[in-house]
Design an enzyme around this catalytic site. Structure first.
Site, PDB file in Angstrom:
ATOM      1  CD  GLN A  55      -3.329  -0.157   2.232  1.00  0.00           C
ATOM      2  OE1 GLN A  55      -2.864   0.573   3.039  1.00  0.00           O
ATOM      3  NE2 GLN A  55      -4.523  -0.978   2.230  1.00  0.00           N
ATOM      4  CB  ILE A 113       8.545   4.608  -7.021  1.00  0.00           C
ATOM      5  CG1 ILE A 113       7.437   5.020  -6.151  1.00  0.00           C
ATOM      6  CG2 ILE A 113       7.863   3.440  -7.851  1.00  0.00           C
ATOM      7  CD1 ILE A 113       6.268   5.544  -6.718  1.00  0.00           C
ATOM      8  CG  LEU A 114      12.590   4.081 -11.057  1.00  0.00           C
ATOM      9  CD1 LEU A 114      11.131   4.375 -11.072  1.00  0.00           C
ATOM     10  CD2 LEU A 114      13.173   4.597 -12.076  1.00  0.00           C
ATOM     11  N   GLY A 129      17.368   2.920  -5.815  1.00  0.00           N
ATOM     12  CA  GLY A 129      18.765   3.301  -6.340  1.00  0.00           C
ATOM     13  C   GLY A 129      18.687   3.728  -7.959  1.00  0.00           C
ATOM     14  CD  GLU A 156       6.551  32.315 -18.443  1.00  0.00           C
ATOM     15  OE1 GLU A 156       5.290  32.786 -17.885  1.00  0.00           O
ATOM     16  OE2 GLU A 156       7.233  32.683 -19.150  1.00  0.00           O
ATOM     17  CB  THR A 205       9.047  32.176  -7.422  1.00  0.00           C
ATOM     18  OG1 THR A 205       8.184  33.118  -6.759  1.00  0.00           O
ATOM     19  CG2 THR A 205      10.287  32.717  -7.718  1.00  0.00           C
TER      20      THR A 205
HETATM   21  C1  LIG Z   1      16.237  28.356 -16.683  1.00  0.00           C
HETATM   22  C2  LIG Z   1      15.633  29.701 -16.703  1.00  0.00           C
HETATM   23  C3  LIG Z   1      14.984  30.543 -17.731  1.00  0.00           C
HETATM   24  C4  LIG Z   1      14.480  31.523 -17.474  1.00  0.00           C
HETATM   25  N1  LIG Z   1      13.935  32.320 -18.862  1.00  0.00           N
HETATM   26  C5  LIG Z   1      13.627  33.661 -18.661  1.00  0.00           C
HETATM   27  C6  LIG Z   1      13.195  34.168 -19.990  1.00  0.00           C
HETATM   28  O1  LIG Z   1      13.310  33.656 -20.822  1.00  0.00           O
HETATM   29  N2  LIG Z   1      13.010  35.528 -19.763  1.00  0.00           N
HETATM   30  C7  LIG Z   1      13.093  36.345 -18.541  1.00  0.00           C
HETATM   31  O2  LIG Z   1      12.786  37.366 -18.637  1.00  0.00           O
HETATM   32  N3  LIG Z   1      13.186  35.772 -17.582  1.00  0.00           N
HETATM   33  C8  LIG Z   1      13.617  34.435 -17.501  1.00  0.00           C
HETATM   34  N4  LIG Z   1      14.021  33.762 -16.311  1.00  0.00           N
HETATM   35  C9  LIG Z   1      13.996  34.415 -15.160  1.00  0.00           C
HETATM   36  C10 LIG Z   1      12.910  34.050 -13.972  1.00  0.00           C
HETATM   37  O3  LIG Z   1      11.484  34.346 -14.403  1.00  0.00           O
HETATM   38  C11 LIG Z   1      13.432  34.424 -12.787  1.00  0.00           C
HETATM   39  O4  LIG Z   1      14.581  33.701 -12.131  1.00  0.00           O
HETATM   40  C12 LIG Z   1      12.364  34.356 -11.718  1.00  0.00           C
HETATM   41  O5  LIG Z   1      11.123  35.242 -12.011  1.00  0.00           O
HETATM   42  C13 LIG Z   1      12.915  34.674 -10.163  1.00  0.00           C
HETATM   43  O6  LIG Z   1      13.545  35.772 -10.066  1.00  0.00           O
HETATM   44  P1  LIG Z   1      15.151  35.620  -9.444  1.00  0.00           P
HETATM   45  O7  LIG Z   1      15.738  34.582 -10.035  1.00  0.00           O
HETATM   46  O8  LIG Z   1      15.684  37.181  -9.321  1.00  0.00           O
HETATM   47  O9  LIG Z   1      14.724  35.452  -7.885  1.00  0.00           O
HETATM   48  P2  LIG Z   1      14.399  36.239  -6.703  1.00  0.00           P
HETATM   49  O10 LIG Z   1      13.031  37.470  -7.130  1.00  0.00           O
HETATM   50  O11 LIG Z   1      15.459  36.890  -6.367  1.00  0.00           O
HETATM   51  O12 LIG Z   1      13.601  35.524  -5.537  1.00  0.00           O
HETATM   52  C14 LIG Z   1      14.353  34.689  -4.678  1.00  0.00           C
HETATM   53  C15 LIG Z   1      13.511  34.050  -3.661  1.00  0.00           C
HETATM   54  O13 LIG Z   1      12.843  34.940  -2.835  1.00  0.00           O
HETATM   55  C16 LIG Z   1      11.344  34.803  -3.175  1.00  0.00           C
HETATM   56  N5  LIG Z   1      10.596  35.947  -3.058  1.00  0.00           N
HETATM   57  C17 LIG Z   1      10.869  37.282  -3.491  1.00  0.00           C
HETATM   58  N6  LIG Z   1      10.003  38.194  -3.536  1.00  0.00           N
HETATM   59  C18 LIG Z   1       9.156  37.678  -2.700  1.00  0.00           C
HETATM   60  C19 LIG Z   1       7.869  38.100  -2.011  1.00  0.00           C
HETATM   61  N7  LIG Z   1       7.533  39.373  -2.124  1.00  0.00           N
HETATM   62  N8  LIG Z   1       7.175  37.124  -1.238  1.00  0.00           N
HETATM   63  C20 LIG Z   1       7.660  35.834  -1.089  1.00  0.00           C
HETATM   64  N9  LIG Z   1       8.738  35.483  -1.459  1.00  0.00           N
HETATM   65  C21 LIG Z   1       9.392  36.050  -2.277  1.00  0.00           C
HETATM   66  C22 LIG Z   1      11.066  34.016  -4.474  1.00  0.00           C
HETATM   67  O14 LIG Z   1       9.901  33.413  -4.526  1.00  0.00           O
HETATM   68  C23 LIG Z   1      12.264  32.961  -4.295  1.00  0.00           C
HETATM   69  O15 LIG Z   1      12.189  32.029  -3.681  1.00  0.00           O
HETATM   70  C24 LIG Z   1      14.335  32.488 -16.427  1.00  0.00           C
HETATM   71  C25 LIG Z   1      14.966  31.907 -15.291  1.00  0.00           C
HETATM   72  C26 LIG Z   1      15.836  30.476 -15.385  1.00  0.00           C
HETATM   73  C27 LIG Z   1      16.312  30.031 -14.034  1.00  0.00           C
END
Ligand SMILES: Cc1cc2nc3c(=O)[nH]c(=O)nc-3n(C[C@H](O)[C@H](O)[C@H](O)COP(=O)(O)OP(=O)(O)OC[C@H]3O[C@@H](n4cnc5c(N)ncnc54)[C@H](O)[C@@H]3O)c2cc1C
Length: 406
Positions: A301, A360-361, A363, A386, A388
């Site tokens: 289960q 589930i898999l 090692g 897009e 967090t």
């Molecule tokens: C592989 C990859 C591809 C991407 N592609 C694109 C792209 O094509 N174009 C583009 O423009 N961007 C792109 N991004 C950027 C992405 O959208 C950002 O990384 C994301 O919006 C988070 O911003 P940050 O990394 O600066 O984190 P931060 O904003 O610094 O956040 C750090 C942490 O703090 C938390 N946090 C921040 N503010 C708050 C709040 N007010 N309340 C609670 N928690 C908070 C966040 O949730 C996170 O956990 C990409 C990122 C990656 C890693």
């Protein structure tokens, strides 16, 4: 208005089956190699272009499908194939959606085809919003756009980061601030045409997951672009800025980057569902065949319930994504931030399901002999980009409460 239906209909089912074939026959066999190489998989993108999966026509058809489920179905199948290759194939659509959401008909007609190129000369596009000091806080963008009236040109200066396809794209869509005093409401989106001097790629990032997708900094150093590259046009921008300066409500909280994200969140959720479904299928299969203590591990289960939870969450996530997609396609307002809800739940589900699948898999799940290790790494981005998960919760909390929760 199209009635909300859980029956995609024969056209969408045919598209789903066609994409499933491409995902199974072309993407799956190539996935591990491109994950290791950590390079843009041009041959796979070309293959997708040849059969029409990578084309403006295909996405336009799905985008304008009144049921709304064309895009989520396509995303789920491609990302079921592989997330890194999937993002390499669909990364262009984020820039395309930015032009669609903010551009005039003429701008859409000019730039959208150039983003994809042709099957013989494939191109990609990049959407550049994030900056080193402006990730979740898009209002803090520093990249400046200054209008040179004498030449009818815009001059862009700044550094973008995390741009999918950044630096390798033919067309870059850049969000910049025109009036920093207005925060997010002083921003606009610009198209940087292919080969424009002053735009260069900065650091390319080595990533935890989705490694076949190119992610890099984009440096804008005195980039001059024609006035016609301001998405939506100058008249509309001037009106919007005037309203923002007066502080009237009509300018809303909506800005250029947010308009793009709103339209794309359910689609991103569908990508996460594709990864989750793929990992769940591997785990279900494994649990049926792996024998310990003289019986298949699914006879316990403890294991069977894990699979039950995985499947339940995947289906719940898909319902949220399809609802939001249908609402967007039928101009229903997201009064409870239904788009953000779908992306939040689907992203968290992908992380949960892929972690359970690894468990589930045993090692084997921890090795690169089996795909769930890669799926687990790939899923991690879905609670980060897009918006967090925390930012999605913020958007939902504000929508349901009407309170500017921080
Ligand atoms: C592989 C990859 C591809 C991407 N592609 C694109 C792209 O094509 N174009 C583009 O423009 N961007 C792109 N991004 C950027 C992405 O959208 C950002 O990384 C994301 O919006 C988070 O911003 P940050 O990394 O600066 O984190 P931060 O904003 O610094 O956040 C750090 C942490 O703090 C938390 N946090 C921040 N503010 C708050 C709040 N007010 N309340 C609670 N928690 C908070 C966040 O949730 C996170 O956990 C990409 C990122 C990656 C890693």
């Amino acid at each position: 208005m199209s009635t909300f239906s859980l029956d995609p209909g024969p056209d969408q089912l045919a598209v789903r089956d066609w994409l499933h074939g491409f995902a199974a026959d072309v993407m799956r066999p190539a996935a591990a190699e491109w994950d290791e190489r950590e390079e843009t998989p041009w041959p796979v993108i070309q293959e997708a272009a040849k059969i029409g999966v990578y084309s403006l026509d295909f996405y336009a058809q799905q985008y304008f499908d009144p049921s709304g489920v064309g895009i989520p179905i396509a995303m789920e199948e491609l990302f079921w194939g592989d997330a890194g290759l999937g993002l390499a194939i669909v990364g262009t659509t984020l820039a395309a959606v930015a032009v669609l959401a903010n551009g005039t008909d003429e701008q859409i007609g000019t730039w959208a085809p150039q983003m994809f190129g042709t099957p013989d000369d494939v191109k990609v596009a990049a959407f550049c919003s994030s900056e080193p000091d402006a990730g979740s806080d898009v209002s803090a963008l520093r990249t400046r756009a200054v209008y040179d009236e004498a030449k009818d040109e815009w001059v862009l200066n700044g550094t973008k980061t995390w741009a999918t396809n950044g630096g390798i794209a033919a067309v870059h869509v850049v969000v910049a601030t025109v009036d920093p005093a207005l925060g997010a409401r002083g921003q606009a989106s610009f198209v940087v045409p292919p080969g424009t001097p002053g735009l260069s790629q900065g650091q390319k990032f080595k990533k935890h997951g989705i490694r076949a997708s190119h992610t890099a900094e984009v440096v804008l150093d005195g980039v001059r672009i024609p006035g016609s590259c301001l998405l939506g046009g100058k008249e509309k921008l001037d009106e919007r800025l005037a309203r923002a300066r007066e502080g009237t409500k009509r300018s809303g909280g909506k800005n250029a980057a947010m308009a793009t994200f709103e339209a794309s969140r359910p689609a991103v959720g569908a990508q996460a569902i594709g990864i989750a479904r793929a990992a769940y299928e591997v785990a279900l299969d494994y649990a049926r065949t792996r024998v310990q203590f003289g019986r298949p591990i699914i006879d316990n289960q403890g294991v069977a319930f894990q699979l039950a939870d995985m499947k339940t969450r995947i289906d719940a996530a898909r319902l949220l994504v399809w609802r939001a997609s249908w609402m967007a396609a039928n101009n229903q307002p997201f009064t409870s931030a239904e788009g953000s809800m779908s992306k939040l739940y689907a992203g968290e589900t992908a992380k949960f399901v892929t972690a359970q699948a690894m468990q589930i898999l045993g090692g084997n799940g921890f090795t690169r002999e089996y795909p769930v290790e890669r799926m687990h790494r790939d899923s991690a981005i879905y609670t980060i980009f897009e918006g967090t998960s925390e930012i999605q919760r913020l958007v939902i909390a504000r929508a349901i409460s009407g309170i500017p929760i921080r």
